[in-house]
Scaffold this active site. Structure first.
Site, PDB file in Angstrom:
ATOM      1  CD  GLU A   1      12.757  26.728  35.191  1.00 16.69           C
ATOM      2  OE1 GLU A   1      12.360  26.396  34.054  1.00 16.69           O
ATOM      3  OE2 GLU A   1      12.647  27.895  35.626  1.00 16.69           O
TER       4      GLU A   1
ATOM      5  CB  ILE B   1       6.823  33.423  35.833  1.00 18.00           C
ATOM      6  CG1 ILE B   1       6.459  32.090  36.503  1.00 18.00           C
ATOM      7  CG2 ILE B   1       6.988  34.540  36.869  1.00 18.00           C
ATOM      8  CD1 ILE B   1       7.569  31.519  37.374  1.00 18.00           C
TER       9      ILE B   1
ATOM     10  CD  GLU C   1      12.987  41.652  34.904  1.00 22.20           C
ATOM     11  OE1 GLU C   1      12.455  42.188  33.911  1.00 22.20           O
ATOM     12  OE2 GLU C   1      12.371  40.893  35.683  1.00 22.20           O
TER      13      GLU C   1
ATOM     14  NE  ARG D   1      12.067  42.434  29.314  1.00 19.61           N
ATOM     15  CZ  ARG D   1      12.297  43.335  30.269  1.00 19.61           C
ATOM     16  NH1 ARG D   1      12.524  44.584  29.958  1.00 19.61           N
ATOM     17  NH2 ARG D   1      12.273  42.968  31.532  1.00 19.61           N
TER      18      ARG D   1
ATOM     19  CB  CYS E   1      11.272  32.643  30.953  1.00 25.32           C
ATOM     20  SG  CYS E   1      10.021  33.876  31.347  1.00 25.32           S
TER      21      CYS E   1
ATOM     22  CG  HIS F   1       9.813  29.569  34.253  1.00 27.01           C
ATOM     23  ND1 HIS F   1      11.046  29.975  34.681  1.00 27.01           N
ATOM     24  CD2 HIS F   1       9.155  30.696  33.881  1.00 27.01           C
ATOM     25  CE1 HIS F   1      11.150  31.281  34.591  1.00 27.01           C
ATOM     26  NE2 HIS F   1      10.003  31.754  34.104  1.00 27.01           N
TER      27      HIS F   1
HETATM   28  N1  GLN Z   1       9.712  39.282  32.638  1.00 24.13           N
HETATM   29  C1  GLN Z   1      11.057  38.818  32.502  1.00 24.13           C
HETATM   30  C2  GLN Z   1      11.823  39.615  31.459  1.00 24.13           C
HETATM   31  O1  GLN Z   1      11.239  40.230  30.655  1.00 24.13           O
HETATM   32  C3  GLN Z   1      11.097  37.343  32.150  1.00 24.13           C
HETATM   33  C4  GLN Z   1      10.386  36.594  33.227  1.00 24.13           C
HETATM   34  C5  GLN Z   1      10.957  35.266  33.508  1.00 24.13           C
HETATM   35  O2  GLN Z   1      12.072  34.905  33.116  1.00 24.13           O
HETATM   36  N2  GLN Z   1      10.200  34.529  34.267  1.00 24.13           N
HETATM   37  O3  GLN Z   1      13.020  39.607  31.470  1.00 24.13           O
END
Ligand code: GLN
Length: 202
Positions: free
Chosen positions: A179, A141, A55, A113, A86, A177
């Site tokens: 990884e 994600i 996050e 985001r 991400c 992602h």
């Molecule tokens: N939704 C997250 C954000 O805005 C990022 C999601 C993620 O790292 N998978 O910080």
């Protein structure tokens, strides 16, 4: 030779990133010394850095509070390799259009985001990536979209008409992602070339 790889360990897939860079390094005959980063003082010893997802509001708050933010900026300014994925991409960007994320501004992109996957929070898709022969299995994600890129930013992959992987010199960032699968080609692309660690940073 040994590569010292720092993985920001505030949140996210820390061990998965560690395994991915270990695999990529081994393919170049290199060993990896993985350091998890919770506090300041670790980043300056690292040849390469990995900034996982999570996050971005939380990660941003903690890296500033712990004094890690300036060290990441110094790493980037020293042109040492870095992979930001991400929420990591959001952290390094110039602007996230969200005042709760104090971005580091080392990657000349604006992001938004949670822009992909509103209907389904996550999805996987084969993605063509510049520099890779075969599509990469990209897991998204609640991923950010890259809305604008500066002149020095190379777009490595697009999905749905928007950039989702970019390179600016020694910094590679992905909205997805890399990884989360056994495929470590994005880590390879970010950190290594035929001579070992990119830019000779070991
Ligand atoms: N939704 C997250 C954000 O805005 C990022 C999601 C993620 O790292 N998978 O910080």
């Amino acid at each position: 030779m040994m590569v010292t790889a720092g993985v920001l360990a505030v949140q996210g897939d820390v061990s998965e990133h560690a395994r991915a860079i270990e695999r990529a390094a081994a393919a170049h005959g290199l060993e990896t010394d993985v350091r998890t980063i919770h506090t300041s003082g670790v980043v300056p010893d690292c040849d390469v850095l990995l900034l996982p997802g999570g996050e971005s509001t939380t990660i941003s708050r903690l890296v500033h509070r712990e004094g890690i933010a300036d060290e990441i900026v110094a790493h980037a300014e020293a042109s040492k390799p870095m992979l930001a994925t991400c929420a990591g991409l959001i952290l390094v960007s110039a602007d996230s259009v969200d005042g709760r994320v104090d971005t580091l501004g080392v990657l000349d992109v604006d992001v938004k985001r949670n822009a992909f996957g509103r209907q389904r929070d996550s999805f996987e898709t084969p993605l063509s990536v510049a520099g890779l022969d075969e599509p990469f299995p990209a897991v998204f994600i609640r991923a950010p979209a890259i809305e604008a890129v500066g002149d020095g930013v190379e777009i490595l992959a697009e999905w749905d008409g928007r950039p989702v992987a970019v390179r600016q010199g020694p910094l590679v960032a992905t909205a997805f992602h890399p990884e989360l699968t056994a495929d470590s080609r994005i880590h390879d692309l970010a950190f290594f070339d035929d001579d070992g660690v990119r830019g000779g940073h070991t």
